[in-house]
Structure formats: C-alpha cells, structure tokens
Design a protein around this motif. Sequence first.
Motif, PDB file in Angstrom:
ATOM      1  N   GLY A 160      11.433   6.633   1.021  1.00  0.00           N
ATOM      2  CA  GLY A 160      10.191   6.092   0.506  1.00  0.00           C
ATOM      3  C   GLY A 160       9.372   7.043  -0.329  1.00  0.00           C
ATOM      4  N   LEU A 161       9.917   8.210  -0.688  1.00  0.00           N
ATOM      5  CA  LEU A 161       9.178   9.183  -1.493  1.00  0.00           C
ATOM      6  C   LEU A 161       9.476   8.954  -2.963  1.00  0.00           C
ATOM      7  N   ALA A 162       8.448   8.707  -3.743  1.00  0.00           N
ATOM      8  CA  ALA A 162       8.595   8.489  -5.182  1.00  0.00           C
ATOM      9  C   ALA A 162       7.925   9.634  -5.930  1.00  0.00           C
ATOM     10  N   PRO A 163       8.683  10.681  -6.296  1.00  0.00           N
ATOM     11  CA  PRO A 163       8.077  11.815  -6.992  1.00  0.00           C
ATOM     12  C   PRO A 163       8.011  11.607  -8.495  1.00  0.00           C
ATOM     13  N   VAL A 164       6.977  12.129  -9.104  1.00  0.00           N
ATOM     14  CA  VAL A 164       6.853  12.171 -10.559  1.00  0.00           C
ATOM     15  C   VAL A 164       6.616  13.626 -10.941  1.00  0.00           C
ATOM     16  N   VAL A 165       7.453  14.146 -11.833  1.00  0.00           N
ATOM     17  CA  VAL A 165       7.380  15.542 -12.240  1.00  0.00           C
ATOM     18  C   VAL A 165       7.181  15.590 -13.750  1.00  0.00           C
ATOM     19  N   TYR A 222       4.292  10.922  -5.132  1.00  0.00           N
ATOM     20  CA  TYR A 222       4.104  12.367  -5.089  1.00  0.00           C
ATOM     21  C   TYR A 222       4.101  12.954  -6.503  1.00  0.00           C
ATOM     22  N   HIS A 223       3.005  13.592  -6.890  1.00  0.00           N
ATOM     23  CA  HIS A 223       2.931  14.249  -8.197  1.00  0.00           C
ATOM     24  C   HIS A 223       3.171  15.732  -8.022  1.00  0.00           C
ATOM     25  N   HIS A 224       4.282  16.189  -8.577  1.00  0.00           N
ATOM     26  CA  HIS A 224       4.694  17.591  -8.455  1.00  0.00           C
ATOM     27  C   HIS A 224       4.407  18.323  -9.757  1.00  0.00           C
ATOM     28  N   LEU A 225       3.689  19.431  -9.673  1.00  0.00           N
ATOM     29  CA  LEU A 225       3.441  20.260 -10.838  1.00  0.00           C
ATOM     30  C   LEU A 225       4.620  21.212 -11.017  1.00  0.00           C
ATOM     31  N   ALA A 226       5.349  21.026 -12.075  1.00  0.00           N
ATOM     32  CA  ALA A 226       6.563  21.810 -12.317  1.00  0.00           C
ATOM     33  C   ALA A 226       6.192  23.164 -12.907  1.00  0.00           C
ATOM     34  N   SER A 227       5.778  24.059 -12.045  1.00  0.00           N
ATOM     35  CA  SER A 227       5.409  25.405 -12.479  1.00  0.00           C
ATOM     36  C   SER A 227       5.891  26.388 -11.436  1.00  0.00           C
ATOM     37  N   ARG A 228       5.961  27.645 -11.802  1.00  0.00           N
ATOM     38  CA  ARG A 228       6.399  28.665 -10.862  1.00  0.00           C
ATOM     39  C   ARG A 228       5.337  28.875  -9.796  1.00  0.00           C
ATOM     40  N   SER A 229       5.796  29.024  -8.573  1.00  0.00           N
ATOM     41  CA  SER A 229       4.882  29.248  -7.459  1.00  0.00           C
ATOM     42  C   SER A 229       5.089  30.649  -6.896  1.00  0.00           C
ATOM     43  N   PRO A 230       4.011  31.402  -6.597  1.00  0.00           N
ATOM     44  CA  PRO A 230       4.179  32.714  -5.990  1.00  0.00           C
ATOM     45  C   PRO A 230       4.743  32.633  -4.584  1.00  0.00           C
ATOM     46  N   PRO A 233       0.829  -1.216   0.000  1.00  0.00           N
ATOM     47  CA  PRO A 233       0.000   0.000   0.000  1.00  0.00           C
ATOM     48  C   PRO A 233       0.862   1.265   0.000  1.00  0.00           C
ATOM     49  N   PHE A 234       0.371   2.293  -0.672  1.00  0.00           N
ATOM     50  CA  PHE A 234       1.092   3.553  -0.736  1.00  0.00           C
ATOM     51  C   PHE A 234       0.128   4.719  -0.568  1.00  0.00           C
ATOM     52  N   ALA A 235       0.682   5.838  -0.129  1.00  0.00           N
ATOM     53  CA  ALA A 235      -0.089   7.078  -0.039  1.00  0.00           C
ATOM     54  C   ALA A 235       0.195   7.923  -1.278  1.00  0.00           C
ATOM     55  N   LEU A 236      -0.737   8.789  -1.621  1.00  0.00           N
ATOM     56  CA  LEU A 236      -0.574   9.692  -2.759  1.00  0.00           C
ATOM     57  C   LEU A 236      -0.691  11.128  -2.287  1.00  0.00           C
ATOM     58  N   SER A 237       0.295  11.943  -2.672  1.00  0.00           N
ATOM     59  CA  SER A 237       0.250  13.368  -2.388  1.00  0.00           C
ATOM     60  C   SER A 237       0.286  14.146  -3.694  1.00  0.00           C
ATOM     61  N   LEU A 238      -0.620  15.106  -3.839  1.00  0.00           N
ATOM     62  CA  LEU A 238      -0.704  15.929  -5.043  1.00  0.00           C
ATOM     63  C   LEU A 238      -0.405  17.373  -4.676  1.00  0.00           C
ATOM     64  N   SER A 239       0.505  17.992  -5.398  1.00  0.00           N
ATOM     65  CA  SER A 239       0.967  19.330  -5.054  1.00  0.00           C
ATOM     66  C   SER A 239      -0.032  20.410  -5.447  1.00  0.00           C
ATOM     67  N   SER A 240       0.221  21.608  -4.932  1.00  0.00           N
ATOM     68  CA  SER A 240      -0.552  22.766  -5.352  1.00  0.00           C
ATOM     69  C   SER A 240      -0.079  23.208  -6.728  1.00  0.00           C
ATOM     70  N   GLY A 241      -0.765  24.177  -7.329  1.00  0.00           N
ATOM     71  CA  GLY A 241      -0.363  24.614  -8.661  1.00  0.00           C
ATOM     72  C   GLY A 241      -1.450  25.370  -9.399  1.00  0.00           C
ATOM     73  N   PHE A 242      -2.097  26.326  -8.735  1.00  0.00           N
ATOM     74  CA  PHE A 242      -3.113  27.186  -9.343  1.00  0.00           C
ATOM     75  C   PHE A 242      -4.161  26.315 -10.060  1.00  0.00           C
ATOM     76  N   PHE A 243      -4.274  26.366 -11.392  1.00  0.00           N
ATOM     77  CA  PHE A 243      -5.259  25.552 -12.109  1.00  0.00           C
ATOM     78  C   PHE A 243      -4.644  24.233 -12.579  1.00  0.00           C
ATOM     79  N   GLY A 244      -3.769  23.683 -11.755  1.00  0.00           N
ATOM     80  CA  GLY A 244      -3.100  22.441 -12.092  1.00  0.00           C
ATOM     81  C   GLY A 244      -3.942  21.200 -11.898  1.00  0.00           C
ATOM     82  N   PHE A 245      -5.204  21.368 -11.534  1.00  0.00           N
ATOM     83  CA  PHE A 245      -6.035  20.185 -11.310  1.00  0.00           C
ATOM     84  C   PHE A 245      -6.269  19.400 -12.598  1.00  0.00           C
TER      85      PHE A 245
END
Length: 257
Positions: A212-217, A188-196, A22-34
Amino acid sequence: MTNAASSPESAPSLREWLAQAPFALSLSSGFFGFFAHAGFVAALEEAGLTPARLGGSSAGALVAGCWASGLTAAEIADTFLGLRREDFWDPAPGLGLLRGRLFRRRLEATLGARRIEDCPRPLAVSVWDVLGRRTRVLRRGDLAAAIHASCAFPGLFQPVWIDRRPHLDGGIADRPGLQSVDGERVLYHHLASRSPWRRPGSPALAVPARKGLAPVVVHGLPRIHPYCLDRGAEAFAIARDATRRALDRPVGVSSLR
C-alpha cells in the motif's frame, strides 16, 4: 514503485488510486527540502486530493505540520518562498550554530494550531531522542516544539528540549518519515538527495517495500542551503509540476525528472 499495483499496465493512475479511499501522507527529510515538499502538496491540493492524516521528519515534518494545522498550500508556499536567512539566523554558543529561537518564533506565528492534537487533521512527527538514541514519534504536545526538534539538523541547530530531554533532527534514523504513519494506503514523497545519515554503500534511494505504499520521487531538484534560499522557487516549481504529471501516471511509475 513498490505498492498496490502488480504492473504499470494494470494499475490505475496515482490520482485514481488516491481518490479510491482515505490515505496517509508521509514527507521525507531533506535539509532545506521543504520548498519541494511545498510544491508537492500544492499539486495535491490543486487536484482536490487531501490526506486523512500526515506525518514526516525534518523538512517533511515542517510541511506536514503546516498543512495539518490548517494552512492552505498557497499559504505554505507564500511563507516559504518569502523566507530570508535573517528570519532564522541566530548564532549563539552551544551544541549547534543556531540557537533556534527565531525559527521557533516564526513557527509559532505561522502554524494554525498550538498543539499537535488540535490540528484539523491527525499529525505525527518523527524526532531523534538524543539520550535514548532512538526515533520518537510525537502525536501530542506543543506543535512548534515538535517541528523545531524534527528540523534541528545536528551542527546547524542546537538540540530542542521536550519532556526534559534533548531532541534533534527526525531524519537521523527516520529519513523517510515513515515511522510516523501506518495503515495500508500511504502516499510518500521522497526527496532524492544525498543524506548525511546514509550508510556507505547503501543506495541513495531507499524506499521500503511495503504494502500500500505509493512513493513519488522527484529528481533534478536544486541543492538549497541557508546562503541560496533564492533557489527555493525553482525547487517548488519542479516538484509541483512533476507531481502534476505523476498523478496521471500509473501507480508504479513514480520516479520523475
């Protein structure tokens, strides 16, 4: 990728690593990145890889909340790709351009659960406590209110009141959304965009070194704002297709264009 593998040559594929336990999923912020997050979870669901628990901030909280509440990836995609500016555009006097009532109503009509603790899968949402000047992680309470608060980008949305306190965008101090998940296996899904919220001189990509962190950018995503929502379909497709490729790469090769 800073995670469970010592080298790309010896690492299992991301698909294999996720299927091991089992794994957890984290989704980053990113304005209209949904839109991109929706493409990411579409690829995961297509591959039969569903997280045991979810978390996120801002745009990530929106998609994590929808998925955790019982919506399928296809339902999430249909909801977002059909979004129009008038669906959430309700300017009003206050500490932000938009009052947020239309956004809240749309959330309440869309989500599969009314409270965070009633979601079929555990969910945690990062929000910014304005008075306390700190990130607060919500694991109980009104689901639509929590997501609304986490998405309340300062200046665009007015603060959201929870427990008699004003709250704003969870990405203010928790851009990765990682404060909402714990454990040793986190996708972890990281939105590769500029953040204010990025400090001058700091790297645009700030993926914490964590066991144990597996990021995808995914790079090359189009910039989306309320006046160009039609580009959401492009962002969805880019993220979905890049994630499909990422699943068959070694854990350790996560940055895709």
